[in-house]
Scaffold this motif. Structure first.
Motif, PDB file in Angstrom:
ATOM      1  N   TYR A 135      17.187 -23.148 138.880  1.00  0.00           N
ATOM      2  CA  TYR A 135      18.363 -23.135 139.747  1.00  0.00           C
ATOM      3  C   TYR A 135      19.671 -22.943 138.976  1.00  0.00           C
ATOM      4  CZ  TYR A 135      15.516 -24.549 143.719  1.00  0.00           C
ATOM      5  OH  TYR A 135      14.585 -24.569 144.716  1.00  0.00           O
ATOM      6  N   LEU A 156      18.254 -18.330 138.327  1.00  0.00           N
ATOM      7  CA  LEU A 156      18.648 -17.842 139.650  1.00  0.00           C
ATOM      8  C   LEU A 156      20.011 -17.158 139.649  1.00  0.00           C
ATOM      9  CD1 LEU A 156      17.450 -17.741 142.483  1.00  0.00           C
ATOM     10  CD2 LEU A 156      18.675 -19.849 143.008  1.00  0.00           C
ATOM     11  N   PRO A 157      21.045 -17.721 138.991  1.00  0.00           N
ATOM     12  CA  PRO A 157      22.328 -17.002 138.956  1.00  0.00           C
ATOM     13  C   PRO A 157      22.240 -15.642 138.269  1.00  0.00           C
ATOM     14  CG  PRO A 157      22.646 -19.310 138.392  1.00  0.00           C
ATOM     15  CD  PRO A 157      21.170 -19.077 138.420  1.00  0.00           C
ATOM     16  N   LYS A 176      21.296 -12.552 140.495  1.00  0.00           N
ATOM     17  CA  LYS A 176      22.175 -12.320 141.632  1.00  0.00           C
ATOM     18  C   LYS A 176      22.113 -10.885 142.162  1.00  0.00           C
ATOM     19  CE  LYS A 176      26.992 -12.757 143.113  1.00  0.00           C
ATOM     20  NZ  LYS A 176      28.378 -13.131 142.709  1.00  0.00           N
ATOM     21  N   LEU A 205      19.108 -10.711 144.356  1.00  0.00           N
ATOM     22  CA  LEU A 205      19.288 -11.519 145.563  1.00  0.00           C
ATOM     23  C   LEU A 205      20.166 -10.798 146.568  1.00  0.00           C
ATOM     24  CD1 LEU A 205      19.841 -15.025 143.918  1.00  0.00           C
ATOM     25  CD2 LEU A 205      17.818 -14.263 145.147  1.00  0.00           C
ATOM     26  N   VAL A 206      21.239 -10.174 146.084  1.00  0.00           N
ATOM     27  CA  VAL A 206      22.129  -9.444 146.989  1.00  0.00           C
ATOM     28  C   VAL A 206      21.403  -8.263 147.619  1.00  0.00           C
ATOM     29  CG1 VAL A 206      24.231  -8.053 147.098  1.00  0.00           C
ATOM     30  CG2 VAL A 206      24.207 -10.164 145.764  1.00  0.00           C
ATOM     31  N   ARG A 227      25.899  -1.621 145.631  1.00  0.00           N
ATOM     32  CA  ARG A 227      25.030  -2.739 145.271  1.00  0.00           C
ATOM     33  C   ARG A 227      23.589  -2.470 145.680  1.00  0.00           C
ATOM     34  NH1 ARG A 227      27.200  -7.712 143.909  1.00  0.00           N
ATOM     35  NH2 ARG A 227      29.466  -7.838 143.916  1.00  0.00           N
TER      36      ARG A 227
END
Length: 283
Positions: free
Chosen positions: A186, A190-191, A194, A197-198, A271
């Motif tokens: 986490y 996870l960061p 990103k 995730l986007v 993106r």
């Protein structure tokens, strides 16, 4: 040779412009026709509306009389909930499959990927009986669970590639600093994922927002409209429009459904391309 290159570039450019106009014109026609009365749509279908006094009553009819306000709220709740679950479960599963790589995890990964090749028509019957047995037919929760299961294979495919690309030294440094597996995931991993995730969030939002088949099959008995989504409302409006000739309201409904997807494509297209390319190459 240079002249031929210039000619070929000009031909390609003209062909692309013509193709773009061919795609854009139907959307533009629907958009400006939504500000016209039905009589004007039939008498002069390609003429622009009166810009000084546009007929905005179509949007009021679609939002209130056709219950698009309720359908819009249902779609927002279902879409946000499903996308959130897909991101949470997909990221967790992708990290576990990428971090603890062995034969079983490889088999599980390819099992998830096999879900990308299963057509919706093939899975609808067992899903229908499962939801009926669980008492989740004609409910938002049942549809959210179906969308979540349907979106997990794509999310795991994209995110597993990102997690595999992260250097092991980051994990080792986190462990040395006293982080356990959950804290490492986490706070560190996870960061860094990103972009993936986007990308997953954008694609799943668009897919769930405009999805019709599952919604039609699993919310068909919702006679009160307590869970129906925008695609179902639009289909119902198109059916009633054929009997009442209320095409202005139908076009207004199309615009309301399209605006969120169009905004996402316009503002986040870079993106989308970068995230898919990076996830595919890293996977």
């Amino acid at each position: 040779m240079k002249n031929n290159r210039h000619i070929s570039k000009g031909v390609i450019f003209a062909a692309l412009i013509a193709y773009a106009l061919w795609l854009i014109f139907p959307m533009a026609w629907v958009a400006y026709s939504s500000f016209k009365k039905d009589s004007d749509i039939f008498q002069s279908p390609f003429s622009l509306p009166d810009l000084t006094n546009p007929y905005a009553q179509n949007y009021s009819n679609a939002w209130q009389q056709a219950h698009f306000g309720d359908y819009f709220f249902h779609s927002i709740v279902i879409t946000i909930t499903a996308v959130t679950l897909i991101l949470v479960l997909g990221a967790s599963a992708a990290y576990a499959l990428a971090r603890f790589y062995h034969l079983i995890s490889s088999l599980v990964f390819w099992l998830f990927l096999a879900g990308l090749m299963i057509p919706a028509q093939l899975s609808v019957i067992p899903l229908f009986f499962e939801l009926k047995f669980a008492g989740l037919l004609n409910s938002k929760l049942g549809l959210v669970l179906v969308y979540t299961a349907n979106g997990l294979p794509f999310a795991i495919f994209i995110l597993a590639g990102f997690f595999r690309s992260l250097p092991k030294s980051l994990y080792e440094a986190a462990v040395i600093d006293g982080c356990n597996e959950y804290q490492t995931f986490y706070r560190i991993m996870l960061p860094l994922a990103k972009p993936g995730l986007v990308t997953v969030a954008i694609f799943q939002f668009i897919g769930v927002w405009k999805e019709y088949f599952y919604a039609f099959m699993f919310l068909g008995g919702d006679t009160q409209g307590a869970a129906k989504t925008l695609p179902l409302g639009l289909a119902n409006l198109s059916i009633t429009a054929q009997y009442r000739s209320d095409y202005g309201a139908l076009f207004a409904g199309l615009v309301l459904v399209t605006i969120p997807i169009l905004l996402i494509y316009v503002f986040l297209q870079k993106r989308i391309v970068k995230g898919v390319a990076a996830g595919a190459l890293k996977g």
